[in-house]
Design a protein around this motif. Sequence first.
Motif, PDB file in Angstrom:
ATOM      1  N   GLY A 489      -2.340   5.374  -7.577  1.00 46.73           N
ATOM      2  CA  GLY A 489      -2.757   4.100  -6.995  1.00 46.73           C
ATOM      3  C   GLY A 489      -4.111   4.212  -6.311  1.00 46.73           C
ATOM      4  O   GLY A 489      -4.959   3.308  -6.408  1.00 46.73           O
ATOM      5  N   TYR A 490      -4.310   5.317  -5.624  1.00 48.01           N
ATOM      6  CA  TYR A 490      -5.589   5.580  -4.945  1.00 48.01           C
ATOM      7  C   TYR A 490      -6.726   5.661  -5.963  1.00 48.01           C
ATOM      8  O   TYR A 490      -7.792   5.046  -5.787  1.00 48.01           O
ATOM      9  CB  TYR A 490      -5.417   6.883  -4.164  1.00 48.01           C
ATOM     10  N   ALA A 491      -6.514   6.396  -7.040  1.00 44.99           N
ATOM     11  CA  ALA A 491      -7.537   6.530  -8.083  1.00 44.99           C
ATOM     12  C   ALA A 491      -7.814   5.184  -8.743  1.00 44.99           C
ATOM     13  O   ALA A 491      -8.979   4.836  -9.015  1.00 44.99           O
ATOM     14  CB  ALA A 491      -7.090   7.549  -9.131  1.00 44.99           C
ATOM     15  N   TYR A 492      -6.750   4.420  -8.993  1.00 44.03           N
ATOM     16  CA  TYR A 492      -6.908   3.112  -9.641  1.00 44.03           C
ATOM     17  C   TYR A 492      -7.728   2.176  -8.758  1.00 44.03           C
ATOM     18  O   TYR A 492      -8.633   1.465  -9.242  1.00 44.03           O
ATOM     19  CB  TYR A 492      -5.537   2.511  -9.930  1.00 44.03           C
ATOM     20  N   CYS A 493      -7.434   2.159  -7.467  1.00 40.73           N
ATOM     21  CA  CYS A 493      -8.134   1.252  -6.551  1.00 40.73           C
ATOM     22  C   CYS A 493      -9.610   1.624  -6.420  1.00 40.73           C
ATOM     23  O   CYS A 493     -10.480   0.743  -6.396  1.00 40.73           O
ATOM     24  CB  CYS A 493      -7.462   1.267  -5.176  1.00 40.73           C
ATOM     25  N   LEU A 494      -9.912   2.914  -6.333  1.00 42.80           N
ATOM     26  CA  LEU A 494     -11.306   3.331  -6.240  1.00 42.80           C
ATOM     27  C   LEU A 494     -12.080   2.957  -7.504  1.00 42.80           C
ATOM     28  O   LEU A 494     -13.207   2.444  -7.431  1.00 42.80           O
ATOM     29  CB  LEU A 494     -11.388   4.843  -6.018  1.00 42.80           C
ATOM     30  N   CYS A 495     -11.468   3.193  -8.647  1.00 40.13           N
ATOM     31  CA  CYS A 495     -12.130   2.850  -9.910  1.00 40.13           C
ATOM     32  C   CYS A 495     -12.261   1.337 -10.072  1.00 40.13           C
ATOM     33  O   CYS A 495     -13.271   0.850 -10.589  1.00 40.13           O
ATOM     34  CB  CYS A 495     -11.369   3.450 -11.086  1.00 40.13           C
ATOM     35  N   ALA A 496     -11.246   0.597  -9.619  1.00 35.65           N
ATOM     36  CA  ALA A 496     -11.295  -0.869  -9.699  1.00 35.65           C
ATOM     37  C   ALA A 496     -12.422  -1.415  -8.814  1.00 35.65           C
ATOM     38  O   ALA A 496     -13.126  -2.364  -9.186  1.00 35.65           O
ATOM     39  CB  ALA A 496      -9.957  -1.465  -9.282  1.00 35.65           C
ATOM     40  N   PHE A 497     -12.598  -0.809  -7.650  1.00 32.43           N
ATOM     41  CA  PHE A 497     -13.692  -1.221  -6.768  1.00 32.43           C
ATOM     42  C   PHE A 497     -15.031  -0.980  -7.453  1.00 32.43           C
ATOM     43  O   PHE A 497     -15.924  -1.839  -7.428  1.00 32.43           O
ATOM     44  CB  PHE A 497     -13.616  -0.443  -5.451  1.00 32.43           C
TER      45      PHE A 497
END
Length: 509
Positions: A489-497
């Motif tokens: 989830g952390y990786a997804y959110c950073l990449c989404a940002f």
Amino acid sequence: MHGDYKTSKEAFVSGATGSTVLHITAICSVALSSIALHSALTSRVAVFRSTSFFVEWILLSVPLLLSMTVYAEAPGVLSVLLSVATAVLLLLPSIENGTALPTRVDDGTTSTRDIGDRSAFQASLPPLRALSTYRAHMMLMTVLSILAVDFQVFPRALAKCETYGVSLMDLGVGSFVFSQGIISAIPLLKDPSRLRKPLGYKLFDTLKKVAPVAILGLIRLMAVKGTDYPEHVTEYGVHWNFFVTLSLLPLLEVFTHRVIFHMPVALLGLWIGVVQQCLLSFAGLGDILLNAPRSNVVFANKEGLISLLGYFSIHIMGLSVGTIILPPRPSFFRKQIVLPDDDRSTSLDLVAPRQTTKTVAELFSYAFVWWGLFAFVRLKLDVSRRMVNLPYVLWLSAFNTSFILGYCLLDFFFFPARISRVKDSSDPAGKRLILEECSAGSRAPLLLEAINKNSLVIFLIANVATGLINLSVKTMYASDGKALLILGGYAYCLCAFAWLFRNRRLWRF
């Protein structure tokens, strides 16, 4: 934060002795395998010519996370799985598609009036897909590991070593500095006369750029002390942190500009590393770092102060690579700095077609030398990220040069450039020629380009998110399944940002 848990957490991230150079290289090689798969997919399957965010995240981010967690003990297996998928795609014919990138060349008819136009050509550098990919993958590995290290699923052998040893996180912090050094070459390539400009002017100009980073270092210090957040004091010291080091390196670089006229940049970086090792071994700095009590503010931050010269050596090594791979030919910078100022405006254009073969050959030569020197000095000295000694400097230089070379070779294989010479239709006389460089993949994957555009902002958000997660969850006791869920989830959110702001640069540094 509860005192007992804080103490346990500090012990959990301390005392690591590291892994082996081969093991760390195998883990990072997953990044090369993932970009090979992405390149094969986008160059062979028309429907993936323009990939969505989710597909890019799966191909470029998830393998990196798996390489340092689930597959950390056997990263070669993950690389083989990705390589098999790539090999299958290579059975398909390549999609023939490219966009011409015109570049003017002199045919002996350029008039004085054209010099202003040539200066405009020199104002920008063409994108280099391999560099963008390398920097984004390095950033992804860094931001993933700073949170992953707090979980049991992340092997202790990959955590920062206490004093001596090699690990994934030791590699990450040095690679960040190396990458910053590469980008520092851009203003020197655009304007080589900057090397001769007054010291005071350059210091003031650089200070304006790095001041926000220094402020971030102060904010981080206050946040850590104010929240009683677990900290590893032997990394940088009691008050020092990585942002402080990052802000000082560009300022130190300014003092070397005059020296660069008389010495190759790589040799300068090597000599700085040698001086650092002499200070550690013969001037007593190594003993001070390991044994001196933190009796005052200087000794309280002995790690940050003593390691600064070593990080500066890595920064200059990165600067050397930047002067090789960013311009169209690796000899561009060396030739530019010896030209008189009056002749420099009519020299080689920065947007001329790249001499990829020469660049690859030079990178290979440097990588060979750095690995050879690393093997030699390691006969007597152990690698120490805490000291940033000469073996650490050489390891970082060899590793990063080799991986940039790897990305260049992948691009050369999947997206070979074709250069043709045609007449310029805008020239009434029909004498001016244009070199057209056509490449089907002149830019890096969109997600990686997005990460590069706002890399420092993403790094800052990752640090804040890591702190918030650690304050909310007892990461040290989380199961592997829960840890992977949080990390995903952390990786997804950073990449989404990064993806959300892919068309906008939030902060220039």
